[in-house]
Design a protein around this motif. Structure first.
Motif, PDB file in Angstrom:
ATOM      1  N   ARG A   1      -7.688  12.945   3.677  1.00  0.00           N
ATOM      2  CA  ARG A   1      -6.610  12.103   4.250  1.00  0.00           C
ATOM      3  C   ARG A   1      -5.768  12.897   5.247  1.00  0.00           C
ATOM      4  O   ARG A   1      -5.324  12.362   6.258  1.00  0.00           O
ATOM      5  CB  ARG A   1      -5.721  11.560   3.131  1.00  0.00           C
TER       6      ARG A   1
ATOM      7  N   MET B   1       1.238  15.258   2.686  1.00  0.00           N
ATOM      8  CA  MET B   1      -0.124  15.663   2.358  1.00  0.00           C
ATOM      9  C   MET B   1      -0.247  17.180   2.211  1.00  0.00           C
ATOM     10  O   MET B   1      -0.978  17.685   1.361  1.00  0.00           O
ATOM     11  CB  MET B   1      -1.079  15.171   3.450  1.00  0.00           C
TER      12      MET B   1
ATOM     13  N   LYS C   1       2.417   1.865  -3.410  1.00  0.00           N
ATOM     14  CA  LYS C   1       1.445   2.407  -4.339  1.00  0.00           C
ATOM     15  C   LYS C   1       1.205   3.889  -4.088  1.00  0.00           C
ATOM     16  O   LYS C   1       1.122   4.700  -5.023  1.00  0.00           O
ATOM     17  CB  LYS C   1       0.132   1.627  -4.198  1.00  0.00           C
ATOM     18  N   LEU C   2       1.129   4.268  -2.795  1.00  0.00           N
ATOM     19  CA  LEU C   2       0.938   5.682  -2.446  1.00  0.00           C
ATOM     20  C   LEU C   2       2.123   6.520  -2.884  1.00  0.00           C
ATOM     21  O   LEU C   2       1.971   7.620  -3.411  1.00  0.00           O
ATOM     22  CB  LEU C   2       0.713   5.806  -0.939  1.00  0.00           C
TER      23      LEU C   2
ATOM     24  N   LYS D   1       0.825  -1.208   0.000  1.00  0.00           N
ATOM     25  CA  LYS D   1       0.000   0.000   0.000  1.00  0.00           C
ATOM     26  C   LYS D   1       0.857   1.256   0.000  1.00  0.00           C
ATOM     27  O   LYS D   1       0.567   2.229  -0.697  1.00  0.00           O
ATOM     28  CB  LYS D   1      -0.933  -0.009   1.207  1.00  0.00           C
ATOM     29  N   THR D   2       1.930   1.240   0.806  1.00  0.00           N
ATOM     30  CA  THR D   2       2.817   2.403   0.883  1.00  0.00           C
ATOM     31  C   THR D   2       3.519   2.647  -0.447  1.00  0.00           C
ATOM     32  O   THR D   2       3.669   3.787  -0.892  1.00  0.00           O
ATOM     33  CB  THR D   2       3.851   2.180   1.988  1.00  0.00           C
TER      34      THR D   2
ATOM     35  N   THR E   1      -7.295  14.496  -0.808  1.00  0.00           N
ATOM     36  CA  THR E   1      -6.052  14.797  -0.077  1.00  0.00           C
ATOM     37  C   THR E   1      -6.365  15.489   1.242  1.00  0.00           C
ATOM     38  O   THR E   1      -5.788  15.166   2.291  1.00  0.00           O
ATOM     39  CB  THR E   1      -5.149  15.695  -0.928  1.00  0.00           C
TER      40      THR E   1
ATOM     41  N   THR F   1       2.006   7.196  -6.604  1.00  0.00           N
ATOM     42  CA  THR F   1       1.032   8.244  -6.916  1.00  0.00           C
ATOM     43  C   THR F   1       1.576   9.623  -6.554  1.00  0.00           C
ATOM     44  O   THR F   1       1.430  10.596  -7.309  1.00  0.00           O
ATOM     45  CB  THR F   1      -0.273   7.973  -6.149  1.00  0.00           C
ATOM     46  N   LEU F   2       2.221   9.707  -5.397  1.00  0.00           N
ATOM     47  CA  LEU F   2       2.780  10.998  -4.963  1.00  0.00           C
ATOM     48  C   LEU F   2       3.889  11.454  -5.896  1.00  0.00           C
ATOM     49  O   LEU F   2       4.001  12.656  -6.209  1.00  0.00           O
ATOM     50  CB  LEU F   2       3.305  10.865  -3.536  1.00  0.00           C
TER      51      LEU F   2
ATOM     52  N   ALA G   1       4.063  11.838   7.082  1.00  0.00           N
ATOM     53  CA  ALA G   1       2.946  11.680   6.154  1.00  0.00           C
ATOM     54  C   ALA G   1       2.148  12.981   6.031  1.00  0.00           C
ATOM     55  O   ALA G   1       1.667  13.342   4.956  1.00  0.00           O
ATOM     56  CB  ALA G   1       2.043  10.536   6.629  1.00  0.00           C
TER      57      ALA G   1
END
Length: 512
Positions: free
Chosen positions: A321, A307, A140-141, A137-138, A318, A144-145, A303
């Protein structure tokens, strides 16, 4: 393997029989009790069968790692009080207390209500598989970032190019404007200079004469001030010299007192060091939990920074989150503050308990002073020289009539030697690891003379008392009473002393 989402099991819940059905505490009441202890359960689900409340309940925790930490703390809390899973299944007669543990593979495949509920509401996972899932998951994030950051950098570069073009045009216009203003100002300046040259010549002559008179006046005033300052300075220097002399004398006295105090503190520090080491071991466990929370807080702050960088476009997801991470960060910080308050309370409680134990030992020493040394537990005077070896040595050298007197004199003489703080027959050895250890100096002149004249028995009696005095009272060098286990030749614990008193009381009760 653990049951995921993380779950705990509570057993031995008290139930009562009402209208033919067993009734017990509600899940809400159990959840509030666990929340007060800091375990943060999401829900507590009692298990029911056809007879009513089964006496079991399932505790559900958060799916994330904070939920796993709460579940482990929940299990350890009950294990420390001997109410864990092992205690529940090994105890024949269960106490009227709750037993609890974290649900694992054996619970998942067990029969009955617990196994059915766990298989219906969860599955099995290892900690490593959960970490791998979080890592995916990290990753993938992060991908995206990175894509979003690259897009923002391209837009920023475009805006930078436009800004540079606009700045270049503006600079050219401003340069042309400055040239026009500069030419106009130079022309005006020349006209003003021509108009005021004559007036300046007259003014300069007048100012020169006035300045000369003013300089002479200031010089005279300065000389007058210097004379007055020199007189005051001489008087101040005399007072300052006397004050410094008096302060130096006081500092010498204070330094002497500080040296004496430092020597006493060094001796006390040696005794307090072992006690502090035991306290550190207790606090290290709490420190591990605190460091885990601090790492989690740092991760959430990182994190949150990411964001905030993404928030430039005003993306609703965003912002959402960010709100979740901010709430989680606030929760972790509050949890860390609660843990620090708990640590402080435990430290105060431990110090209070230690003071109470020391007071109890003092009272027991006072009560046992008149007890015979033939008893199993009693008071031993640490640092007192045993007279019996001196009596044996005196009988070898003197007649029977003189032996008693000579042995008492020799024993008293060596007891005085032990009280003398200037006699310290010890030396310090340092091992390969740099650790220092203080041992008896067997080559000391007095000890060698004692061994030669009176033999090994008297030598052993003196060295034993010397070691005891160096351990219990190295600064005062006087005898210290201590609770002693004479059968095993060691310091008696409070448990042994209390048990000895109970045995005496029971024997006295039977005799009556």
């Amino acid at each position: 393997m653990f049951v995921y989402p993380w779950k705990g099991i509570i057993a031995n819940i008290p139930t009562t029989l009402q209208d033919g059905k067993h009734v017990g505490e509600s899940g809400r009441k159990l959840r509030e009790d666990l929340a007060k202890k800091g375990f943060n359960p999401l829900k507590v689900q009692p298990l029911w069968n056809r007879h009513g409340h089964s006496g079991y309940a399932i505790v559900e925790f958060n799916k994330e790692w904070d939920g796993f930490n709460n579940a482990i703390m929940f299990e350890k809390s009950f294990e420390l009080d001997h109410y864990g899973k092992k205690d529940y299944y090994s105890s024949r007669r269960k106490k009227d207390k709750l037993y609890a543990w974290v649900a694992r593979e054996d619970d998942y495949y067990s029969g009955g209500l617990i196994g059915e509920y766990l298989r219906r509401n969860g599955d099995l996972k290892t900690v490593s598989s959960k970490e791998a899932e979080d890592l995916r998951k990290t990753s993938k994030l992060l991908t995206t970032l990175n894509n979003t950051l690259e897009t923002k950098n391209q837009r920023l570069q475009e805006m930078q190019n436009k800004f540079n073009e606009a700045s270049s045009s503006m600079s050219t216009l401003m340069w042309q404007k400055d040239d026009m203003i500069r030419a106009y100002n130079e022309e005006c300046k020349k006209m003003q200079e021509n108009a005021h040259n004559h007036f300046k010549q007259i003014s300069l002559e007048h100012e020169r004469n006035a300045k000369c008179i003013l300089d002479q006046k200031r010089e005279l005033e300065q000389r007058e001030k210097e004379l007055l300052q020199r007189e005051a300075q001489n008087e101040n220097e005399t007072k300052k010299l006397q004050h410094e002399k008096m302060m130096n004398e006081r500092a010498a006295l204070e330094q002497k007192k500080a040296d004496e105090t430092m020597f006493k503190l060094a001796e006390e520090h040696k005794r307090d060091k072992e006690k502090l080491h035991r306290e550190i071991i207790k606090l290290e466990k709490q420190l591990d939990t605190r460091q885990g929370l601090e790492l989690e807080i740092q991760r959430l702050r990182g994190a949150l920074l990411v964001m905030e960088h993404m928030n430039g476009d005003g993306d609703a997801d965003t912002k959402k989150r960010m709100g979740v991470i901010q709430d989680e960060l606030k929760e972790k910080e509050e949890e860390l503050e609660d843990l620090e308050d708990l640590n402080q309370a435990l430290i105060i409680k431990e110090r209070k308990s230690n003071d109470e134990l020391q007071d109890a030992r003092k009272e027991l020493i006072t009560a046992f002073k008149d007890v015979s040394t033939r008893a199993h537990i009693g008071v031993k005077k640490m640092g007192e020289v045993d007279i019996r070896p001196f009596l044996v040595a005196a009988k070898r050298k003197y007649s029977a009539k003189e032996a008693d007197v000579k042995s008492a004199e020799l024993c008293s003489l060596w007891q005085d030697y032990l009280r003398d703080p200037s006699w310290h027959p010890f030396k310090i050895l340092t091992d390969k690891e740099g650790n220092c250890k203080e041992i008896l100096d067997e080559e000391d002149e007095k000890l060698v003379e004692l061994k030669t004249e009176l033999g090994d028995e008297a030598y052993d009696a003196v060295t034993t008392a010397l070691k005891q005095m160096n351990e219990y009272n190295p600064s005062g060098r006087y005898i210290v009473p201590e609770l002693w286990n004479f059968n095993e030749g060691r310091k008696a614990t409070l448990t042994e002393v209390v048990q000895h008193l109970l045995n005496k009381w029971k024997l006295h009760k039977r005799r009556r």
